[in-house]
Scaffold this motif. Structure first.
Motif, PDB file in Angstrom:
ATOM      1  N   TRP A 113       0.632  -1.052  -0.043  1.00  0.00           N
ATOM      2  CA  TRP A 113       0.029   0.024   0.042  1.00  0.00           C
ATOM      3  C   TRP A 113       0.872   1.356  -0.036  1.00  0.00           C
ATOM      4  CZ3 TRP A 113      -4.972   0.115  -1.297  1.00  0.00           C
ATOM      5  CH2 TRP A 113      -5.508  -1.045  -1.498  1.00  0.00           C
ATOM      6  N   ASN A 114       2.293   1.228   0.226  1.00  0.00           N
ATOM      7  CA  ASN A 114       3.063   2.380   0.192  1.00  0.00           C
ATOM      8  C   ASN A 114       3.553   2.252  -1.199  1.00  0.00           C
ATOM      9  OD1 ASN A 114       4.826   0.164   0.395  1.00  0.00           O
ATOM     10  ND2 ASN A 114       5.999   1.119   1.921  1.00  0.00           N
ATOM     11  N   THR A 115       3.266   1.652  -2.010  1.00  0.00           N
ATOM     12  CA  THR A 115       3.589   2.150  -3.504  1.00  0.00           C
ATOM     13  C   THR A 115       3.137   3.348  -4.009  1.00  0.00           C
ATOM     14  OG1 THR A 115       1.961   0.821  -4.652  1.00  0.00           O
ATOM     15  CG2 THR A 115       3.964  -0.315  -4.360  1.00  0.00           C
ATOM     16  N   GLY A 116       3.690   4.049  -5.201  1.00  0.00           N
ATOM     17  CA  GLY A 116       3.295   5.273  -5.624  1.00  0.00           C
ATOM     18  C   GLY A 116       1.876   5.359  -6.154  1.00  0.00           C
ATOM     19  N   ASN A 117       1.802   3.988  -6.803  1.00  0.00           N
ATOM     20  CA  ASN A 117       0.335   3.687  -7.366  1.00  0.00           C
ATOM     21  C   ASN A 117      -0.752   3.628  -6.454  1.00  0.00           C
ATOM     22  OD1 ASN A 117      -1.543   2.833  -9.290  1.00  0.00           O
ATOM     23  ND2 ASN A 117      -1.248   0.883  -8.752  1.00  0.00           N
ATOM     24  N   ASN A 118      -0.601   2.813  -5.482  1.00  0.00           N
ATOM     25  CA  ASN A 118      -1.657   3.076  -4.153  1.00  0.00           C
ATOM     26  C   ASN A 118      -1.823   4.050  -3.518  1.00  0.00           C
ATOM     27  OD1 ASN A 118      -2.810   0.617  -4.972  1.00  0.00           O
ATOM     28  ND2 ASN A 118      -1.338  -0.707  -3.805  1.00  0.00           N
ATOM     29  N   ILE A 119      -0.542   4.847  -3.240  1.00  0.00           N
ATOM     30  CA  ILE A 119      -0.758   6.271  -2.588  1.00  0.00           C
ATOM     31  C   ILE A 119      -1.614   7.141  -3.485  1.00  0.00           C
ATOM     32  CG2 ILE A 119       0.724   8.121  -1.914  1.00  0.00           C
ATOM     33  CD1 ILE A 119       2.987   6.267  -1.259  1.00  0.00           C
ATOM     34  N   ASP A 120      -1.337   7.118  -4.799  1.00  0.00           N
ATOM     35  CA  ASP A 120      -2.286   8.067  -5.569  1.00  0.00           C
ATOM     36  C   ASP A 120      -3.451   7.704  -5.419  1.00  0.00           C
ATOM     37  OD1 ASP A 120       0.150   9.267  -6.384  1.00  0.00           O
ATOM     38  OD2 ASP A 120      -0.047   8.194  -8.375  1.00  0.00           O
ATOM     39  N   LYS A 121      -3.896   6.370  -5.144  1.00  0.00           N
ATOM     40  CA  LYS A 121      -5.390   5.919  -5.109  1.00  0.00           C
ATOM     41  C   LYS A 121      -5.816   6.698  -3.736  1.00  0.00           C
ATOM     42  CE  LYS A 121      -4.845   1.680  -7.038  1.00  0.00           C
ATOM     43  NZ  LYS A 121      -4.861   0.044  -6.922  1.00  0.00           N
ATOM     44  N   ILE A 122      -5.267   6.376  -2.607  1.00  0.00           N
ATOM     45  CA  ILE A 122      -5.738   6.955  -1.445  1.00  0.00           C
ATOM     46  C   ILE A 122      -5.932   8.463  -1.386  1.00  0.00           C
ATOM     47  CG2 ILE A 122      -5.351   7.033   1.193  1.00  0.00           C
ATOM     48  CD1 ILE A 122      -5.986   4.131  -0.304  1.00  0.00           C
ATOM     49  N   LEU A 123      -4.862   8.988  -1.879  1.00  0.00           N
ATOM     50  CA  LEU A 123      -5.157  10.532  -1.891  1.00  0.00           C
ATOM     51  C   LEU A 123      -6.018  11.139  -2.800  1.00  0.00           C
ATOM     52  CD1 LEU A 123      -1.128  11.572  -2.159  1.00  0.00           C
ATOM     53  CD2 LEU A 123      -2.892  11.163  -0.189  1.00  0.00           C
ATOM     54  N   ALA A 124      -6.508  10.187  -4.093  1.00  0.00           N
ATOM     55  CA  ALA A 124      -7.439  10.627  -4.799  1.00  0.00           C
ATOM     56  C   ALA A 124      -8.776  10.508  -4.129  1.00  0.00           C
ATOM     57  CB  ALA A 124      -7.385   9.717  -6.041  1.00  0.00           C
ATOM     58  N   ILE A 125      -9.141   9.334  -3.229  1.00  0.00           N
ATOM     59  CA  ILE A 125     -10.089   9.156  -2.735  1.00  0.00           C
ATOM     60  C   ILE A 125     -10.280  10.304  -1.243  1.00  0.00           C
ATOM     61  CG2 ILE A 125     -11.435   7.480  -0.993  1.00  0.00           C
ATOM     62  CD1 ILE A 125      -9.837   5.292  -2.530  1.00  0.00           C
ATOM     63  N   VAL A 126      -9.385  10.530  -0.850  1.00  0.00           N
ATOM     64  CA  VAL A 126      -9.551  11.632   0.257  1.00  0.00           C
ATOM     65  C   VAL A 126     -10.093  13.019  -0.303  1.00  0.00           C
ATOM     66  CG1 VAL A 126      -8.256  12.849   2.127  1.00  0.00           C
ATOM     67  CG2 VAL A 126      -7.863  10.464   1.729  1.00  0.00           C
ATOM     68  N   THR A 127      -9.389  13.318  -1.323  1.00  0.00           N
ATOM     69  CA  THR A 127      -9.553  14.700  -2.149  1.00  0.00           C
ATOM     70  C   THR A 127     -10.953  14.705  -2.676  1.00  0.00           C
ATOM     71  OG1 THR A 127      -7.322  14.949  -2.470  1.00  0.00           O
ATOM     72  CG2 THR A 127      -8.718  16.251  -3.701  1.00  0.00           C
ATOM     73  N   ASN A 128     -11.321  13.577  -3.373  1.00  0.00           N
ATOM     74  CA  ASN A 128     -12.556  13.857  -4.327  1.00  0.00           C
ATOM     75  C   ASN A 128     -13.839  13.612  -3.464  1.00  0.00           C
ATOM     76  OD1 ASN A 128     -11.460  14.427  -6.913  1.00  0.00           O
ATOM     77  ND2 ASN A 128     -10.525  12.161  -7.021  1.00  0.00           N
ATOM     78  N   SER A 129     -13.627  12.612  -2.255  1.00  0.00           N
ATOM     79  CA  SER A 129     -14.668  12.251  -1.424  1.00  0.00           C
ATOM     80  C   SER A 129     -15.289  13.454  -0.760  1.00  0.00           C
ATOM     81  CB  SER A 129     -14.431  11.271  -0.460  1.00  0.00           C
ATOM     82  OG  SER A 129     -13.462  11.813   0.561  1.00  0.00           O
ATOM     83  N   GLN A 130     -14.361  14.480  -0.500  1.00  0.00           N
ATOM     84  CA  GLN A 130     -14.709  15.678   0.269  1.00  0.00           C
ATOM     85  C   GLN A 130     -15.426  16.744  -0.857  1.00  0.00           C
ATOM     86  OE1 GLN A 130     -11.511  17.690   2.496  1.00  0.00           O
ATOM     87  NE2 GLN A 130     -10.571  15.761   2.302  1.00  0.00           N
ATOM     88  N   LYS A 131     -14.959  16.443  -2.048  1.00  0.00           N
ATOM     89  CA  LYS A 131     -15.437  17.570  -3.072  1.00  0.00           C
ATOM     90  C   LYS A 131     -16.878  16.857  -3.537  1.00  0.00           C
ATOM     91  CE  LYS A 131     -14.119  19.780  -7.362  1.00  0.00           C
ATOM     92  NZ  LYS A 131     -12.972  19.975  -8.276  1.00  0.00           N
TER      93      LYS A 131
END
Length: 247
Positions: A113-131
């Motif tokens: 889960w600390n690969t760049g690919n999966n970090i991007d997923k989690i950050l996208a979920i956090v950002t877009n869920s708020q929006k």
């Protein structure tokens, strides 16, 4: 132009190109999130990542989608294919359904889960869920089991401003410093993959540095009984609700 100058120019242009591609991919991701209905119930969703490849997630939306919602991101144990669905259905939902939060179980694609690919997923979920899902930024938690447990430690350590709490389960994460958010750590006494004494050692070290950690040991269960930890996760959900009430 010198060789050094050419090298600098090449990497500068490459970096600029990557930045533009990432911005385009992020825009696609936002468009995908904007089309997701937040009607109560469970659904499987496919999204585009920053590298043009689709990834999936299982999402449970609670009632009253117009109200400000809390969010739990659940990171599954090792495995590909439909592992994220099994994890969501047998452990996460039974354990956390009383919290009345949006629960997102993303696909890890057989990676840490600390690969760049999966970090991007989690950050996208956090950002877009708020929006797009009306999520309260003060009520976002991350949890996980085994590989996902280590992932929840990783995000708690490295992205503490994005989350209000973390729930690592059956994990083995070397940590010897303070983490700036509360954690509820669950581990089986009979864990044959990650010895409980080692995890306890790291927990105590982090606590001695000032971390707020609740450490729970299930005396009966082993590592490969992940779905059987739902009652322990229910207790963690009650702990989480108390954390959120203070927000």
């Amino acid at each position: 132009m010198s060789k050094i100058g050419l090298i600098i120019l090449f990497f500068g242009l490459a970096g600029y190109s990557f930045h533009l591609n990432a911005q385009k991919a992020l825009k696609k991701s936002e468009i995908s999130f904007s089309k997701i209905s937040n009607k109560a119930g469970v659904r499987n969703i496919s999204l585009m990542n920053d590298y043009g490849k689709r990834w999936k997630m299982r999402v449970e939306f609670p009632e009253n989608p117009s109200e400000k919602k809390s969010l739990i991101i659940a990171l599954h144990w090792a495995g590909g294919g439909d592992t994220y669905k099994e994890f969501h259905d047998c452990l996460v939902l039974p354990g956390l359904q009383d919290v009345n939060a949006i629960i997102v179980s993303p696909e890890g694609e057989n990676q840490l889960w600390n690969t760049g690919n999966n970090i991007d997923k989690i950050l996208a979920i956090v950002t877009n869920s708020q929006k797009y899902w009306n999520v309260d930024p003060e009520k976002i938690a991350i949890m996980g089991y085994s590989n996902g447990g280590n992932g929840s430690w990783f995000f708690a350590e490295n992205y503490p401003k994005l989350f209000s709490a973390a729930i690592p389960m059956a994990s083995s994460y070397a940590i010897n410093k303070k983490i700036d958010l509360p954690l509820y750590v669950i581990h089986g006494a009979k864990d044959e993959l990650f010895v409980v004494s080692k995890t306890k050692q790291w927990v105590e070290k982090s606590k001695s540095e000032g971390s707020d950690i609740t450490f729970i040991i299930n005396e009966q269960l082993s590592h490969f009984q992940g779905c059987a930890y739902s009652n322990d996760l229910k207790n963690a959900g009650e702990w989480l609700q108390k954390i959120w009430k203070k927000k």
